[in-house]
Motif scaffolding. Sequence first.
Motif: not given
Length: 499
Positions: A369-370, A413-414, A425-431, A497-498
């Motif tokens: 996460a970091k 993210g992946e 998963r949400s971050l990877a999708k957003a990117m 983003a979280s």
Amino acid sequence: MADTKREIERKYESDDSGLPDLTGVGGVADVLDKGLVELDATYYDTVDQRLAAAGLTLRRRTGGSDAGWHLKFPVAPGVRDEIRAPLSETVPDEIAALVRSRVRCAELVPVVRLRSGRDVRHLVDAEGMLLAEASVDAVTAERLVGKGGSTQWTEIEVELADDADPAVLDKVDKRLRKAGVRPSKSPSKLSRALEQTGGRRPGAGRLAKPVTAGDHVLAYLREHREAILAYDPGVRRDVPDSVHQMRVATRRMRSTFRTFGAVLDPAVTDPIAAELKWLAGELGVDRDQEVLAERLTTALDGLPPDLVLGPVRERLTTWSNAGHGSARDQLIAVLDSARYLALLDTLDAVLADPPLLKKAAGKPEKALAKAVRKDFAKVSRLITEALGLPPGGERDVAVHEARKKAKRTRYAGEAAVPALGGPARSLAKAMKSLTSLLGDHQDSVMARRTLHELSEAAHGEGENAFTYGLLYGREEQRAASVEAELPGLWKEITSGASV
């Protein structure tokens, strides 16, 4: 010269070794007895069986209608692409090239000899068209390396005819199962021969489930190292999208090394990342040419005929073909180079004995996460900088840099999804959404550069350059549209983003 055939088949075992009557099954109007064929095949591999471990089979076979060299690549369960070359005493060069990423500098040697007595039946419809070929194979296998050994078995094989409906195989399968015939546990004759003459077949072991931060990073790296090896033959065969997929796998590995420097020692991985950057660049020459050609051709097709002045299409086609040809020749040379093969060896070595740092042994939720948050922060800074610049060349460069960092964050993210779940998963999708938008902007930049060059060449030949200018202006509008859309998309991403 090698050719390719898509092979769709199913293999079965039977206690009584018989083939039940298949008349009336799946449109089969008649079953024709085609007699007994004697087949003699020698399978080649490295001594440590690298091809078998990857599910590939390479054989030299005599007998039957397709005598010659056969190289089979798995596509899906029961589906393989078979590359064929004429019979010769040694492995044909075009076949050897397709396994080079696996074999590298090792020697291909005979490992198994299979002799089969094949009792063939043709399953035909009411018009006599071939639907499938069913055979009963009495196999004798002899191991040619190590301690040797031999084994025998009988199997039933049903192969779909070219252009036949795959549903035929499902209906035949149902009939065979009712007759007590069981699907084979082995995906190929070679696999069964290796297992029965020397223990567990290569590649049969399963990796342990990732636990630590290091486990998760290494699992992601192994997945994409395998992707590089798997797409290499497709690149050599000029299979559509293979260059792009191999390049993506290369970038994913490089990004992972860069992102997770707290997990894997950068002193070891930075030089590898540099070589992966080189490889991605070489793959990109052909890929970028392909994308540009498609974009410009589509734009030209969208113009009314009266706005296409001069031999624009011919000049674009000549540019596209010349660029693809020269880029492809260069790429094949790269894949045959000592530098590329050394990179593959290095990747194998670092994954077999990874340079793990102290944080690699920790819980993945914290370390991964970091690292992901750190990459996301870099994207945020670059997007802010790009939006603060006026339209023009400087902003184009800034947007491109933001796109590259967004890709890196997507890959991070992946890699973290198995450990972090939904947020990653949400971050990877957003990117992915962000890089898609910014990618359209970069494609516009490259398209305008190419249109300018084509326009100058046309003008030098006395041709009308109006159409090039029109397309250039439309590309400017597309870039402006992306720049107008970017603030809203970025606001949406940052609010969600979280990780």
